[in-house]
Design an enzyme around this catalytic site. Structure first.
Site, PDB file in Angstrom:
ATOM      1  N   LYS A   1       0.818  -1.210   0.000  1.00 58.73           N
ATOM      2  CA  LYS A   1       0.000   0.000   0.000  1.00 58.73           C
ATOM      3  C   LYS A   1       0.859   1.271   0.000  1.00 58.73           C
ATOM      4  O   LYS A   1       0.405   2.321  -0.454  1.00 58.73           O
ATOM      5  CB  LYS A   1      -0.928   0.019   1.221  1.00 58.73           C
ATOM      6  CG  LYS A   1      -1.854  -1.185   1.357  1.00 58.73           C
ATOM      7  CD  LYS A   1      -2.906  -1.245   0.270  1.00 58.73           C
ATOM      8  CE  LYS A   1      -4.013  -2.245   0.548  1.00 58.73           C
ATOM      9  NZ  LYS A   1      -3.617  -3.674   0.501  1.00 58.73           N
TER      10      LYS A   1
HETATM   11  C1  PLP Z   1      -4.256  -4.743   0.008  1.00 57.87           C
HETATM   12  C2  PLP Z   1      -3.469  -5.970  -0.070  1.00 57.87           C
HETATM   13  C3  PLP Z   1      -3.736  -6.945  -1.046  1.00 57.87           C
HETATM   14  C4  PLP Z   1      -4.905  -6.843  -2.005  1.00 57.87           C
HETATM   15  O1  PLP Z   1      -4.773  -5.793  -2.923  1.00 57.87           O
HETATM   16  P1  PLP Z   1      -6.062  -5.242  -3.700  1.00 57.87           P
HETATM   17  O2  PLP Z   1      -5.575  -4.064  -4.440  1.00 57.87           O
HETATM   18  O3  PLP Z   1      -7.057  -4.886  -2.629  1.00 57.87           O
HETATM   19  O4  PLP Z   1      -6.554  -6.339  -4.555  1.00 57.87           O
HETATM   20  C5  PLP Z   1      -2.911  -8.047  -1.102  1.00 57.87           C
HETATM   21  N1  PLP Z   1      -1.891  -8.209  -0.226  1.00 57.87           N
HETATM   22  C6  PLP Z   1      -1.620  -7.295   0.730  1.00 57.87           C
HETATM   23  C7  PLP Z   1      -0.499  -7.535   1.671  1.00 57.87           C
HETATM   24  C8  PLP Z   1      -2.387  -6.145   0.829  1.00 57.87           C
HETATM   25  O5  PLP Z   1      -2.106  -5.252   1.785  1.00 57.87           O
END
Ligand code: PLP
Length: 492
Positions: A115
């Site tokens: 993120k």
């Molecule tokens: C948010 C997240 C995901 C999923 O990503 P999306 O964009 O919501 O599909 C996968 N792995 C981790 C560690 C995340 O923080």
């Protein structure tokens, strides 16, 4: 370039600039903003991007979408967001695991999760948007998180002028380490609160606050307005397109592919933001062939891609990849819009909210399946894959990444496709040390974060990221828990 809501049935009305789309987050009609056209990325352009560092690749790609932003300012923001002091050793390194499996590590930022890739730049884009739209009110960012977004948003927005942020997380839906990271967050403009229920309860609560006119008026009187940092905001999505292009550049530079060769990508998926950004890169012209959508036991997307019915009326599982424990993948609406147009999107979304499910036509399903493969991984399979990858390929993955690796392996054994594949790695193994330790052979005695980090260092022979070790000595600031219908009491 203009932006339009996915639920807008009249393509000449209510178009907004990218600054406005980023400022608003969700469109007033409940839809998501999309650019009215997707810019083209030529192979020559890819070849020139390959010569640049990550932050300059980001400037070039972002400026193709954020055409109302001053490019010099974008360049400055990209340098700040992705520079060496925030992403030590580079923003999105590509690690060769086998001859066909390349791990795109998106967790070298300040909170050790993918993120950060979006949330280190998003606050800067919003700050600029407020100035560009001559906004006099403060922005109040509301975030619903299943773990990693919350911390990454808090860290990204911390002490940014003119912006406050409140993060809600499901009380039992995040790891103790994630909880600690959020509860110890520094900054004068931040607030963190737990919500009873699962991620969807928290996310629906945030959506409800966003669409409540009375609350908007109340905010207005208090001199602020609500905005979102969830992956529904275009300002979150656009920066994620960059690392797909960047991975392709790195494969070129490493001599693994020649310009124009197709690659596959495999993405551990929850809200469908990450993989959708990859799809946009593909639509721009980046040579991506197949896209493998990897899910955990909450396999709502796998079923959709295979059968054309999206059905959220099913049991919800809490898994060891909690950031993917999602039954409503919000960004799927954007893909539907691209594949099927606004009328069909509006119909599906209305059915989803009325009946919890919808089915797309044979024609749309065929389009979907010409690109996407859906696979899922059970808890046992994820753990076994994590162990196998560590022992036999000498690569330590976190639980989310391991879901993707397991799905990638299944895809290869089903199809025999040996195309070089970028498997997206979304978190440091040290963010989920309990399950990583259990998977590689020793079940920890408790969930105390300090003990877990030490244990994983010992078992794996690797070192915990400094950003996580530092959390251990910070005081806890936030302890509140509320019921979903009372979430607004935390803000006012
Ligand atoms: C948010 C997240 C995901 C999923 O990503 P999306 O964009 O919501 O599909 C996968 N792995 C981790 C560690 C995340 O923080």
């Amino acid at each position: 370039m203009k932006y339009i809501s996915t639920r807008n049935q009249n393509k000449n009305e209510n178009l907004v600039s990218s600054a406005e789309a980023i400022k608003k987050g969700l469109a007033p009609d409940g839809g998501l903003y999309m650019p009215t056209e997707i810019p083209e990325l030529s192979l020559e352009a890819v070849a020139s991007l390959a010569k640049l560092p990550y932050e300059e690749r980001a400037t070039e790609i972002l400026s193709m979408f954020l055409t109302d932003y001053d490019k010099e300012k974008l360049a400055l923001d990209c340098r700040t967001a992705y520079g060496e002091d925030r992403f030590q050793g580079g923003a999105a390194p590509l690690v060769k695991v086998t001859d066909t499996h390349f791990s795109l590590e998106l967790w070298h930022g300040p909170t050790c999760a993918f993120k950060d890739m979006a949330l280190q730049i998003m606050p800067r884009l919003l700050s600029r948007a407020l100035v560009m739209t001559e906004e006099t009110r403060k922005a109040h960012i509301l975030v619903a998180t299943s773990g990693d977004t919350g911390k990454a948003a808090l860290e990204g927005y911390r002490d940014v002028d003119g912006i406050d942020i409140t993060v809600f997380y499901p009380v039992d839906g995040v790891s103790p380490m994630q909880k600690l990271q959020m509860a110890t967050q520094l900054g004068e403009n931040v607030n963190v609160c737990a919500v009873y229920g699962n991620f969807d309860d928290a996310q629906n609560g945030v959506k409800r606050i966003f669409s409540d006119k009375a609350l908007a008026n109340k905010a207005e009187d208090a001199g602020f307005f609500f905005s979102s940092a969830n992956s529904i905001n275009w300002g979150r999505l656009a920066p994620q397109i960059v690392y797909y292009v960047s991975a392709y550049c790195d494969l070129l530079n490493a001599g693994e592919i020649s310009l124009g060769d197709k690659i596959n990508v495999c993405v551990p998926t929850g809200n469908f933001g990450n993989i959708f950004a990859g799809y946009i890169a593909r639509e721009m012209g980046l040579p991506i062939d197949k896209m493998i959508c990897a899910s955990n036991a909450n396999c709502v997307l796998t079923d959709f891609i295979r059968g054309g019915t999206y059905d959220r009326t099913r049991e919800f599982f809490k898994t060891m990849s909690p950031s993917m424990d999602i039954l409503i993948s919000s960004n799927l609406e954007r893909l539907l819009w691209l594949l099927a147009g606004p009328e069909e999107t509006a119909r599906c979304m209305a059915e989803l909210s009325a009946n919890g499910k919808y089915t797309v036509s044979e024609e749309i399903l065929a389009k979907l399946q010409s690109v996407f493969y859906g696979y899922c991984s059970t808890e046992e399979e994820t753990a076994a894959c994590l162990k196998d990858t560590f022992e036999n390929k000498k690569y330590l993955a976190d639980t989310h990444t391991s879901v993707a690796i397991d799905c990638y392996n299944k895809y290869v054994s089903d199809t025999g496709d040996m195309t070089k594949t970028v498997v997206v790695s979304t978190a440091s193994p040290y963010k989920f040390p309990y399950d990583v330790c259990s998977s590689i052979g020793k079940t920890p005695e408790n969930e105390e974060p300090a003990y877990l980090l030490g244990l994983l260092e010992e078992l794996s022979g690797t070192k915990a990221p400094a950003a996580l070790s530092a959390t251990l000595s910070l005081p806890v600031r936030f302890k509140q828990v509320v019921a979903a219908p009372e979430m607004e009491t935390v803000i006012f």
